[in-house]
Design a protein around this motif. Structure first.
Motif, PDB file in Angstrom:
ATOM      1  N   GLU A 114      -0.150 -12.874 -12.355  1.00 45.00           N
ATOM      2  CA  GLU A 114       0.603 -13.362 -13.509  1.00 45.00           C
ATOM      3  C   GLU A 114       0.351 -12.488 -14.741  1.00 45.00           C
ATOM      4  OE1 GLU A 114       1.082 -18.129 -12.688  1.00 45.00           O
ATOM      5  OE2 GLU A 114      -0.731 -17.465 -13.701  1.00 45.00           O
ATOM      6  N   GLN A 115      -0.899 -12.131 -14.937  1.00 49.21           N
ATOM      7  CA  GLN A 115      -1.212 -11.326 -16.116  1.00 49.21           C
ATOM      8  C   GLN A 115      -0.770  -9.874 -15.943  1.00 49.21           C
ATOM      9  OE1 GLN A 115      -5.358 -12.226 -16.740  1.00 49.21           O
ATOM     10  NE2 GLN A 115      -4.866 -14.394 -16.990  1.00 49.21           N
TER      11      GLN A 115
ATOM     12  N   PRO B 280       6.192  -5.081 -12.111  1.00 43.12           N
ATOM     13  CA  PRO B 280       7.532  -5.529 -12.504  1.00 43.12           C
ATOM     14  C   PRO B 280       7.651  -7.044 -12.405  1.00 43.12           C
ATOM     15  CG  PRO B 280       7.581  -4.557 -10.318  1.00 43.12           C
ATOM     16  CD  PRO B 280       6.201  -4.298 -10.863  1.00 43.12           C
ATOM     17  N   LYS B 281       8.639  -7.575 -13.098  1.00 41.21           N
ATOM     18  CA  LYS B 281       8.844  -9.033 -13.084  1.00 41.21           C
ATOM     19  C   LYS B 281       9.090  -9.566 -11.680  1.00 41.21           C
ATOM     20  CE  LYS B 281      10.680  -9.704 -17.750  1.00 41.21           C
ATOM     21  NZ  LYS B 281      11.877 -10.063 -18.544  1.00 41.21           N
ATOM     22  N   THR B 282       9.622  -8.711 -10.845  1.00 43.94           N
ATOM     23  CA  THR B 282       9.963  -9.158  -9.497  1.00 43.94           C
ATOM     24  C   THR B 282       8.766  -9.121  -8.551  1.00 43.94           C
ATOM     25  OG1 THR B 282      10.618  -6.894  -8.999  1.00 43.94           O
ATOM     26  CG2 THR B 282      12.368  -8.418  -9.678  1.00 43.94           C
ATOM     27  N   ALA B 283       7.632  -8.672  -9.035  1.00 45.55           N
ATOM     28  CA  ALA B 283       6.458  -8.599  -8.150  1.00 45.55           C
ATOM     29  C   ALA B 283       6.068  -9.997  -7.681  1.00 45.55           C
ATOM     30  CB  ALA B 283       5.292  -7.944  -8.887  1.00 45.55           C
TER      31      ALA B 283
ATOM     32  N   HIS C  44      -3.654  -7.959  -4.581  1.00 44.07           N
ATOM     33  CA  HIS C  44      -2.489  -7.311  -3.978  1.00 44.07           C
ATOM     34  C   HIS C  44      -1.209  -7.842  -4.621  1.00 44.07           C
ATOM     35  CE1 HIS C  44      -1.867 -11.058  -1.692  1.00 44.07           C
ATOM     36  NE2 HIS C  44      -0.629 -10.625  -1.532  1.00 44.07           N
ATOM     37  N   ALA C  45      -0.141  -7.137  -4.400  1.00 43.94           N
ATOM     38  CA  ALA C  45       1.174  -7.563  -4.894  1.00 43.94           C
ATOM     39  C   ALA C  45       2.236  -7.139  -3.893  1.00 43.94           C
ATOM     40  CB  ALA C  45       1.459  -6.951  -6.268  1.00 43.94           C
ATOM     41  N   ILE C  46       3.300  -7.908  -3.874  1.00 52.25           N
ATOM     42  CA  ILE C  46       4.474  -7.551  -3.067  1.00 52.25           C
ATOM     43  C   ILE C  46       5.477  -6.909  -4.006  1.00 52.25           C
ATOM     44  CG2 ILE C  46       6.306  -8.379  -1.553  1.00 52.25           C
ATOM     45  CD1 ILE C  46       4.526 -10.846  -0.997  1.00 52.25           C
ATOM     46  N   ILE C  47       5.780  -5.683  -3.716  1.00 46.51           N
ATOM     47  CA  ILE C  47       6.716  -4.947  -4.571  1.00 46.51           C
ATOM     48  C   ILE C  47       7.754  -4.308  -3.663  1.00 46.51           C
ATOM     49  CG2 ILE C  47       6.979  -3.084  -6.241  1.00 46.51           C
ATOM     50  CD1 ILE C  47       4.061  -3.609  -7.056  1.00 46.51           C
ATOM     51  N   GLY C  48       8.944  -4.775  -3.742  1.00 49.29           N
ATOM     52  CA  GLY C  48       9.991  -4.195  -2.919  1.00 49.29           C
ATOM     53  C   GLY C  48      10.163  -4.908  -1.606  1.00 49.29           C
TER      54      GLY C  48
ATOM     55  N   ASP D  36     -12.711  -6.431  -7.802  1.00 44.54           N
ATOM     56  CA  ASP D  36     -12.463  -5.080  -8.289  1.00 44.54           C
ATOM     57  C   ASP D  36     -10.970  -4.915  -8.552  1.00 44.54           C
ATOM     58  OD1 ASP D  36     -12.333  -2.412  -8.870  1.00 44.54           O
ATOM     59  OD2 ASP D  36     -13.300  -1.726  -7.015  1.00 44.54           O
ATOM     60  N   GLU D  37     -10.593  -4.868  -9.808  1.00 48.08           N
ATOM     61  CA  GLU D  37      -9.168  -4.711 -10.148  1.00 48.08           C
ATOM     62  C   GLU D  37      -8.890  -3.338 -10.742  1.00 48.08           C
ATOM     63  OE1 GLU D  37      -8.842  -8.169 -12.845  1.00 48.08           O
ATOM     64  OE2 GLU D  37      -8.607  -6.709 -14.463  1.00 48.08           O
ATOM     65  N   ARG D  38      -9.715  -2.382 -10.381  1.00 51.21           N
ATOM     66  CA  ARG D  38      -9.432  -1.006 -10.806  1.00 51.21           C
ATOM     67  C   ARG D  38      -8.338  -0.391  -9.932  1.00 51.21           C
ATOM     68  NH1 ARG D  38     -15.598   0.873 -10.629  1.00 51.21           N
ATOM     69  NH2 ARG D  38     -15.369  -0.385  -8.731  1.00 51.21           N
ATOM     70  N   ALA D  39      -7.917  -1.156  -8.981  1.00 50.02           N
ATOM     71  CA  ALA D  39      -6.765  -0.770  -8.151  1.00 50.02           C
ATOM     72  C   ALA D  39      -6.219  -2.042  -7.523  1.00 50.02           C
ATOM     73  CB  ALA D  39      -7.172   0.219  -7.068  1.00 50.02           C
ATOM     74  N   TYR D  40      -4.983  -1.973  -7.076  1.00 51.30           N
ATOM     75  CA  TYR D  40      -4.427  -3.074  -6.290  1.00 51.30           C
ATOM     76  C   TYR D  40      -3.685  -2.486  -5.104  1.00 51.30           C
ATOM     77  CZ  TYR D  40       0.121  -2.083  -8.499  1.00 51.30           C
ATOM     78  OH  TYR D  40       1.272  -1.467  -8.929  1.00 51.30           O
ATOM     79  N   TYR D  41      -3.415  -3.344  -4.140  1.00 47.57           N
ATOM     80  CA  TYR D  41      -2.655  -2.912  -2.967  1.00 47.57           C
ATOM     81  C   TYR D  41      -1.234  -3.449  -3.066  1.00 47.57           C
ATOM     82  CZ  TYR D  41      -6.567  -0.718  -0.682  1.00 47.57           C
ATOM     83  OH  TYR D  41      -7.585   0.155  -0.380  1.00 47.57           O
ATOM     84  N   ALA D  42      -0.296  -2.569  -2.879  1.00 47.68           N
ATOM     85  CA  ALA D  42       1.116  -2.940  -2.938  1.00 47.68           C
ATOM     86  C   ALA D  42       1.687  -2.967  -1.526  1.00 47.68           C
ATOM     87  CB  ALA D  42       1.885  -1.937  -3.794  1.00 47.68           C
ATOM     88  N   PHE D  43       2.385  -4.037  -1.217  1.00 51.99           N
ATOM     89  CA  PHE D  43       3.031  -4.207   0.088  1.00 51.99           C
ATOM     90  C   PHE D  43       4.519  -4.437  -0.127  1.00 51.99           C
ATOM     91  CE2 PHE D  43      -1.324  -5.589   0.557  1.00 51.99           C
ATOM     92  CZ  PHE D  43      -1.715  -5.136   1.803  1.00 51.99           C
TER      93      PHE D  43
END
Lengths: 134, 386
Positions: free
Chosen positions: B137-138, B146-149, B382-386, B33-40
């Motif tokens: 990646e996509q 962001p590119k830094t994710a 999920h993605a790491i942002i920040g 399910d990619e209708r949302a993601y979790y950011a950490f």
């Protein structure tokens, strides 16, 4: 982790058996000094694969460099997952299921003895609505 | 930790199937399910998930060291007596492990709490190690991120590394319930990782494993099985017709026999006994232990052997609610403090933290409309942002 700006993974375009050619190409550290770890009381060894903090060779002129921005650890390397592809499913090494209870043993010099099968799998079949994974 | 709603890729199903992720939907409902993601944040990943995963692995190893020399522990875990010495030999002989997954309750604020350890037959490796990474990646390419994710995800590399270390050039056989799409997909992925590690491989259904008159396991071509990955629980193998022959087998198993200790929910009270008040543990007791009264009349009741939430029950005020049906429970239960799963946008969330080749190496996020994670619980990236 990490798709690191410090680490570029060069994936050799190979798949399947023997495709072990992952190669890491490390960019040179930027002109900066790695900040000490928070709360670190003593110098620490870099993590395996990490870029070592800047050190000066004996006699080298001291140069004040700005601190580096936070870096991803190279242990979190990115890789090209396209190395995994559906084509791998078609490997000729895969075997089809056999449920025959007895087939002759043709190897290991034990052709006079028999091989029995279906001695594993009964629980899985009985709980087939549940995955055996977790 | 945030749940971020986003647009799904219109072609994600085709993309999933193109990489062998065929079980992306279950009964017509999305599993992926990619209708949302979790950011950490990176700190949340490193401090709250990665470090505890490494520490829990060490704690589990301490537990095994103690258990193999303590009949009382093995009895409490309901491990059949004939296998005790065999398991001990496996541990003391250093049989290597490839991977495992710790499931945590975590909301981005306090300490992650261990809910269970999938030490023997963890699945979700393909979607974690491959498809989740492709999503990242996509998502960056499309400027969703962001590119830094980044992503807590080197599972793929660690699995290859693990197979190199374990395989030592031998042929690897892989087995399981191949008629189950998720199991077949997981096995195919692990086979591919092994091949990338340079191993020759063969896959066969678990009921196709043969046993010679001399007690050696062989494949369908009667080749001896020297090294076997089994996506099939130890507690099942031990109790089946060929179970007794495990004791004399020359086959090396992955996961190894000592994982029969750690895949048991009984490790939850045992860890709590060994490491009381540990910040990453929840109070837990064996069901028949008088000390379980400390939990009062509300707790989570789990069978010693259970998978995908089967037979897990929430007991509230002495009344069982939300029990999931299933075939487990004959060997006994444990009680664990009910630490309600956090909810994000009305979804209950469980995090899976992967450990492979001796390293914490990845994260999977599962959501469900109910507080018990099941095999149909959705997998979100999920993605790491920040």
């Amino acid at each position: 982790m990490k798709r690191s700006s410090q680490v570029a993974l060069l994936l050799l375009g190979v798949t399947g058996v023997g495709a072990s050619g992952l190669s890491l190409s490390m960019k040179k550290p930027d002109d900066c000094v790695a900040p000490p770890a928070a709360g670190a009381a003593a110098p620490q060894s870099p993590a395996p694969g990490a870029i070592a903090p800047q050190t000066l060779a004996p006699g080298a002129p001291a140069v004040l460099l700005p601190p580096c921005p936070p870096q991803r650890r190279s242990a979190w390397t990115t890789s090209n997952r396209t190395n995994w592809s559906r084509s791998n499913f078609s490997s000729s090494s895969r075997q089809s299921g056999v449920r025959t209870s007895t087939v002759p043993t043709s190897r290991s010099g034990s052709s006079s003895r028999s091989t029995t099968r279906s001695g594993f799998g009964s629980t899985g079949r009985s709980v087939s609505s549940h995955s055996s994974g977790s | 930790m945030q749940r971020v709603a986003c647009k799904e890729r219109p072609d994600w199903r085709e993309r999933a199937e193109a990489v062998g992720f065929n079980f992306h939907s279950i009964d017509g409902e999305p599993y992926w399910d990619e209708r949302a993601y979790y950011a950490f944040t990176l700190q949340q990943i490193e401090r709250d998930l990665e470090a505890p995963t490494a520490e829990l692995d060490q704690m589990c190893r301490e537990l095994v060291t103690r258990a193999v020399d303590d009949e009382n522990i093995l009895r409490r875990l309901a491990i059949p007596v004939p296998f005790w010495n065999w398991i001990a030999r496996s541990w003391k002989g250093g049989d290597p492990s490839l991977y495992g997954r710790f499931d945590f309750r975590y909301d981005g604020k306090g300490a992650a709490k261990l809910l269970e350890y999938n030490a023997d037959t963890p699945t979700a490796a393909l979607e974690t190690g491959v498809f989740q990474w492709m999503w990242l990646e996509q998502a960056i390419e499309s400027k969703l991120l962001p590119k830094t994710a980044d992503q807590f995800n080197s599972l793929h590399e660690r699995l290859i590394e693990g197979w190199k270390s374990i395989g030592k050039g031998r042929r690897l056989h892989l087995t399981g319930m191949l008629e189950a799409p998720e199991d077949a997909g997981t096995i195919a992925y692990l086979e591919d990782c092994a091949r990338q590690a340079g191993l020759a491989t063969s896959v066969l259904p678990v009921d196709a494993i043969g046993k010679t008159g001399g007690g050696q396991y062989v494949d369908v071509e009667n080749r001896p099985i020297e090294l076997l990955f089994k996506l099939y629980p130890w507690e099942w193998l031990m109790r089946e017709e060929f179970g007794a022959s495990l004791l004399g087998a020359t086959t090396q198993f992955v996961e190894p026999p000592w994982k029969a200790i750690l895949s048991n929910k009984g490790i939850l009270p045992l860890l709590w006994e060994m490491f009381p008040q540990h910040p990453n543990l929840l109070p837990a007791y064996f069901d028949n232990d008088a000390a379980a009264a400390a939990l009062g009349s509300s707790f989570v009741r789990k069978p010693l052997y259970s998978r995908e939430g089967a037979n897990v029950a929430l007991v509230v005020g002495g009344k069982s609610s939300g029990a999931e049906g299933g075939p487990y429970g004959a060997e006994g239960f444990v009680r664990q403090e009910n630490s309600p799963l956090p909810q994000f946008a009305g979804n209950y969330v469980v995090l899976g933290s992967w450990f492979a080749a001796g390293t914490p190496c990845g994260l999977s996020v599962r959501e469900d409309a109910t507080p018990i994670t099941r095999n149909t619980s959705r997998f979100l990236p999920h993605a790491i942002i920040g």
